[in-house]
Scaffold this active site. Structure first.
Site, PDB file in Angstrom:
ATOM      1  N   ILE A 193       0.522  -0.800   0.192  1.00  0.00           N
ATOM      2  CA  ILE A 193      -0.217  -0.545  -0.556  1.00  0.00           C
ATOM      3  C   ILE A 193       1.067   0.964  -0.142  1.00  0.00           C
ATOM      4  O   ILE A 193       0.486   2.228  -0.104  1.00  0.00           O
ATOM      5  CB  ILE A 193      -0.662  -0.025   1.530  1.00  0.00           C
ATOM      6  CG1 ILE A 193      -1.855  -1.303   1.206  1.00  0.00           C
ATOM      7  CG2 ILE A 193      -1.601   1.484   1.403  1.00  0.00           C
ATOM      8  CD1 ILE A 193      -3.080  -1.230   2.380  1.00  0.00           C
ATOM      9  N   ASP A 207      12.671   3.266  12.143  1.00  0.00           N
ATOM     10  CA  ASP A 207      10.983   2.112  13.074  1.00  0.00           C
ATOM     11  C   ASP A 207      10.582   3.020  13.539  1.00  0.00           C
ATOM     12  O   ASP A 207      10.756   3.659  14.541  1.00  0.00           O
ATOM     13  CB  ASP A 207      11.831   1.255  13.872  1.00  0.00           C
ATOM     14  CG  ASP A 207      10.670   0.588  14.850  1.00  0.00           C
ATOM     15  OD1 ASP A 207       9.686   0.565  14.562  1.00  0.00           O
ATOM     16  OD2 ASP A 207      10.945  -0.466  15.542  1.00  0.00           O
ATOM     17  N   ASN A 220       0.098   4.914   7.535  1.00  0.00           N
ATOM     18  CA  ASN A 220       0.093   3.540   6.381  1.00  0.00           C
ATOM     19  C   ASN A 220       0.744   2.388   7.239  1.00  0.00           C
ATOM     20  O   ASN A 220       0.195   1.684   7.601  1.00  0.00           O
ATOM     21  CB  ASN A 220       0.671   4.050   5.314  1.00  0.00           C
ATOM     22  CG  ASN A 220       0.381   2.530   4.308  1.00  0.00           C
ATOM     23  OD1 ASN A 220      -0.496   1.965   4.020  1.00  0.00           O
ATOM     24  ND2 ASN A 220       2.363   2.082   4.188  1.00  0.00           N
ATOM     25  N   TYR A 235      -3.166  -6.302  16.540  1.00  0.00           N
ATOM     26  CA  TYR A 235      -3.796  -5.625  15.566  1.00  0.00           C
ATOM     27  C   TYR A 235      -5.292  -5.521  15.866  1.00  0.00           C
ATOM     28  O   TYR A 235      -5.237  -4.178  15.094  1.00  0.00           O
ATOM     29  CB  TYR A 235      -3.420  -6.570  14.129  1.00  0.00           C
ATOM     30  CG  TYR A 235      -4.444  -5.581  12.963  1.00  0.00           C
ATOM     31  CD1 TYR A 235      -2.713  -5.235  12.100  1.00  0.00           C
ATOM     32  CD2 TYR A 235      -4.895  -6.011  12.251  1.00  0.00           C
ATOM     33  CE1 TYR A 235      -2.918  -3.937  10.569  1.00  0.00           C
ATOM     34  CE2 TYR A 235      -5.294  -5.616  10.891  1.00  0.00           C
ATOM     35  CZ  TYR A 235      -4.448  -4.891  10.465  1.00  0.00           C
ATOM     36  OH  TYR A 235      -4.168  -4.395   9.289  1.00  0.00           O
ATOM     37  N   LYS A 263      -6.026  -1.175  15.138  1.00  0.00           N
ATOM     38  CA  LYS A 263      -6.958  -0.347  14.706  1.00  0.00           C
ATOM     39  C   LYS A 263      -8.172   0.320  15.251  1.00  0.00           C
ATOM     40  O   LYS A 263      -8.408   0.622  14.244  1.00  0.00           O
ATOM     41  CB  LYS A 263      -7.134  -1.622  13.355  1.00  0.00           C
ATOM     42  CG  LYS A 263      -6.205  -2.229  12.657  1.00  0.00           C
ATOM     43  CD  LYS A 263      -5.010  -1.119  12.257  1.00  0.00           C
ATOM     44  CE  LYS A 263      -4.180  -1.735  11.358  1.00  0.00           C
ATOM     45  NZ  LYS A 263      -3.159  -0.253  10.866  1.00  0.00           N
TER      46      LYS A 263
END
Length: 261
Positions: free
Chosen positions: A17, A61, A88, A152, A156
């Site tokens: 992406i 990082d 992103n 994750y 999100k």
């Protein structure tokens, strides 16, 4: 749609992406400030797409807040203040709760959620000086419901709340914040999985009303719209870019109304 004269900072720039985002904004005339922890970033930034715009890149990082501060200081010196930030970068390594450890939970929440905060914090003062800006996060449909990858997904979901907080507090500075929620995206990760299981993408496809999964350029186009003047009145929005996945359960619908579909 032109972004000439604007610096767009993109994290996770070397990923599937991220590369689409860099190419899309560069084609619209933006200066590209790229960040990725991958050592492949310099080679990507040397490709033909980058030769007609101003660029700068830092291998860092973004889960390390000191590294983020240093990276944006370097990018600002090279290209000026960031007008558009695309948060992103993201990853998932533990698909189930049972396989998630306290250490991996902290690692994934830090790398997905805390990193987005660190980057937003790094650009807000510059956006104020510019008289406005746009912060766009790349979230996931996982942030709306349980689809696996619990750390994750929790991160999100947190990014949605972070986006709304930014929209509320910084709107008075003409700084907008929105988040895009992709479904399955055709990135190199899925090519690797398809090599192991050629049927995996076909299995996924049946869950999407459009009959396909998302391409990276689909995400880039949505982000560019939200960053543009065409979306000047849009802030605090969580926009699914998911080929219809969150519209409803198409597989169940076909089972229940088979004669009509």
């Amino acid at each position: 749609m032109s972004f000439a004269g604007k610096t767009v900072a993109i994290t996770g720039a070397a990923g599937g992406i991220g590369q689409a985002l860099c190419r899309h904004f560069a084609a619209a005339g933006a200066s590209i400030a790229a960040i990725d922890k991958s050592e492949s970033l310099p080679a990507f930034m040397a490709e033909d797409w980058a030769k007609h715009v101003k660029t700068a890149h830092v291998v860092a990082d973004i889960g390390d807040r000191a590294a983020v501060a240093a990276a944006f200081a370097q990018l600002t010196k090279a290209l000026g203040p960031t007008a558009i930030l695309v948060n992103n970068a993201g990853f998932s390594s533990h698909p189930t709760f049972a396989r998630t450890t306290p250490e991996s939970w902290n690692h994934e929440v830090n790398g997905n959620l805390n990193s987005a905060y660190y980057c937003a914090h790094a650009v807000l003062d510059g956006m104020k000086q510019l008289g406005g800006g746009s912060i766009i996060a790349i979230g996931s449909v996982n942030g709306l419901g349980a689809l696996g990858d619990p750390a994750y997904s929790a991160a999100k979901a947190g990014m949605i709340s972070l986006t709304q907080s930014l929209a509320l507090e910084y709107g008075r500075f003409n700084i907008r914040a929105n988040i895009v929620l992709p479904g399955t995206v055709r990135t190199p990760l899925w090519k690797v999985r398809a090599a192991k299981d050629p049927a995996v993408l076909e299995t996924l496809r049946k869950w999407y009303p459009l009959g396909r999964i998302v391409d990276p350029e689909d995400v880039a186009a949505a982000v560019a719209f939200l960053a543009s003047d065409a979306a000047a009145a849009i802030t605090g929005v969580a926009l699914p870019v998911d080929c219809g996945l969150t519209a409803g359960n198409i597989v169940m619908t076909r089972e229940l109304t088979l004669e009509d579909l």
